[in-house]
Design a protein around this motif. Sequence first.
Motif, PDB file in Angstrom:
ATOM      1  N   LEU A  44       0.875  -1.125   0.083  1.00 49.76           N
ATOM      2  CA  LEU A  44      -0.076   0.071   0.164  1.00 49.76           C
ATOM      3  C   LEU A  44       0.839   1.197  -0.058  1.00 49.76           C
ATOM      4  O   LEU A  44       1.779   1.328   0.836  1.00 49.76           O
ATOM      5  CB  LEU A  44      -0.716  -0.101   1.328  1.00 49.76           C
ATOM      6  N   SER A  63      -2.780   2.150  -4.470  1.00 50.92           N
ATOM      7  CA  SER A  63      -3.187   3.433  -3.574  1.00 50.92           C
ATOM      8  C   SER A  63      -4.527   3.456  -3.351  1.00 50.92           C
ATOM      9  O   SER A  63      -5.410   3.121  -4.271  1.00 50.92           O
ATOM     10  CB  SER A  63      -2.605   4.771  -4.310  1.00 50.92           C
ATOM     11  N   ILE A  64      -5.005   3.794  -2.168  1.00 53.77           N
ATOM     12  CA  ILE A  64      -6.571   3.590  -2.094  1.00 53.77           C
ATOM     13  C   ILE A  64      -7.152   4.928  -2.718  1.00 53.77           C
ATOM     14  O   ILE A  64      -8.509   5.241  -2.766  1.00 53.77           O
ATOM     15  CB  ILE A  64      -6.993   3.356  -0.671  1.00 53.77           C
ATOM     16  N   TYR A 115      -4.814  11.170  -1.413  1.00 55.64           N
ATOM     17  CA  TYR A 115      -4.490  11.704  -0.306  1.00 55.64           C
ATOM     18  C   TYR A 115      -3.304  10.722   0.363  1.00 55.64           C
ATOM     19  O   TYR A 115      -2.951   9.741  -0.002  1.00 55.64           O
ATOM     20  CB  TYR A 115      -5.949  11.975   0.563  1.00 55.64           C
ATOM     21  N   LEU A 137      -1.832   9.268   3.754  1.00 53.26           N
ATOM     22  CA  LEU A 137      -2.232   8.567   5.091  1.00 53.26           C
ATOM     23  C   LEU A 137      -0.931   8.581   5.680  1.00 53.26           C
ATOM     24  O   LEU A 137      -0.007   8.856   5.416  1.00 53.26           O
ATOM     25  CB  LEU A 137      -2.831   7.317   5.063  1.00 53.26           C
TER      26      LEU A 137
HETATM   27  C1  JCE Z   1       2.180   5.881   3.700  1.00 52.35           C
HETATM   28  C2  JCE Z   1       3.837   8.632   3.553  1.00 52.35           C
HETATM   29  C3  JCE Z   1       4.449   8.931   1.094  1.00 52.35           C
HETATM   30  C4  JCE Z   1       5.032  10.483   2.706  1.00 52.35           C
HETATM   31  C5  JCE Z   1       3.675   4.398   4.272  1.00 52.35           C
HETATM   32  C6  JCE Z   1       0.947   6.256   3.139  1.00 52.35           C
HETATM   33  C7  JCE Z   1      -1.747   5.265   0.768  1.00 52.35           C
HETATM   34  N1  JCE Z   1      -3.747   5.881  -0.687  1.00 52.35           N
HETATM   35  C8  JCE Z   1      -2.635   5.933   0.263  1.00 52.35           C
HETATM   36  N2  JCE Z   1      -2.457   7.186   0.754  1.00 52.35           N
HETATM   37  N3  JCE Z   1      -1.531   7.214   1.509  1.00 52.35           N
HETATM   38  C9  JCE Z   1      -1.113   5.726   1.795  1.00 52.35           C
HETATM   39  C10 JCE Z   1       0.145   5.366   2.602  1.00 52.35           C
HETATM   40  C11 JCE Z   1       0.442   4.051   2.565  1.00 52.35           C
HETATM   41  C12 JCE Z   1       1.702   3.632   3.113  1.00 52.35           C
HETATM   42  C13 JCE Z   1       2.458   4.704   3.709  1.00 52.35           C
HETATM   43  N4  JCE Z   1       2.979   6.572   4.372  1.00 52.35           N
HETATM   44  C14 JCE Z   1       3.028   7.725   4.469  1.00 52.35           C
HETATM   45  N5  JCE Z   1       4.040   8.174   2.141  1.00 52.35           N
HETATM   46  C15 JCE Z   1       5.246  10.119   1.470  1.00 52.35           C
HETATM   47  C16 JCE Z   1       4.298   9.925   3.916  1.00 52.35           C
HETATM   48  C17 JCE Z   1       3.906   5.576   4.811  1.00 52.35           C
END
Ligand code: JCE
Length: 232
Positions: free
Chosen positions: A90, A135-136, A139, A141
Motif C-alpha cells: 500500500l 493506492s486507495i 491523499y 495517510l
Molecule cells: C504511507 C507517506 C509517502 C510521505 C507508508 C501512506 C496510501 N492511498 C494512500 N495514501 N497514503 C498511503 C500510504 C501508504 C503507506 C504509507 N506513508 C506515509 N507516504 C510519502 C508519507 C508511509
Amino acid sequence: MIRVRFDVLTLFPEMYSGYLGQSLLRRAIDRGLVDVQLHNIRDWTRDKHGMVDDRPYGGGPGMVLKVEPTVACVEAVRKMKETPGHLVVLTPSGQRLNQPLVEKLSQQQRLLLLCGRYEGFDQRVIDILQPEEISIGDYVLNGGEVASMVLIDAVVRLIPEVLGDERSSQEDSFSGTDRLLEHAHYTRPREFRGHRVPEILLSGNHPEISRWRHEQSLRRTQQNRSDLLDED
Ligand code: JCE
C-alpha cells in the motif's frame, strides 16, 4: 473452505483488533471463509535494538523503512504456506484501487499486504520483491494499515457467502455494468419532519420503480461524479 487468506505485514498489528472484531468480518472469519494473519515486521530485525527505520541517504526529513527486516519478513511469511501468495504494498504512489482491481484481487487465494510507515520503504524492497503497488486514493495517510483494511473490506464483501443476500454486492455502485452511483434508499417511517418517502416507492408498480431509480442514479452521478459519465 477458506476463500481468501490475508497476511498483513505491519509495524502496528494492534491497529487491526477493532476492525477484525467487527461483525461482518468476524462472522466471515468464524465461519472459516476468511483468514487474517498479522505479522510484525519488527520481529524480523536482527540487531539488538530492533531497528526497523533509518535516515534517508541524500538527506531530507523523515525516516525510511529498512530493506533487511522487510525482505526477511516477506520471505518468512511466504514460506508459511505452499502458495506464496500475491504481494501487495500500500503506497500513495501505487495504481488507484477501484472495483475492477478489487474483483481481480478477490480471485487470489492468498494476499500478502505490506504496510509501511514514515516516508515508506527503501526502494530496494520494491525492486527485489516486485509487489503490486496500490493506492486507495489521492491523499496521504500516515501509513499503509488503514489502506490495507480498506482493501480487505472491499475484497471480503465479494466472497459470495460473506454477504447474506447475494444480490446486494452486485447492485452496489461500481459493481454493475453501467457505472452509475446508487439510487436513494428509504425505510420507515413514511414521513419524518415533513420529509416524505417518494410516492412511487409505495405504489407497488415495480417497472415504474425501476425507471425512477435509474433516473435517480443518473442524476446523482451527473451531480456528484460527472467523471464517471465521461469514461470510454
Ligand atoms: C504511507 C507517506 C509517502 C510521505 C507508508 C501512506 C496510501 N492511498 C494512500 N495514501 N497514503 C498511503 C500510504 C501508504 C503507506 C504509507 N506513508 C506515509 N507516504 C510519502 C508519507 C508511509
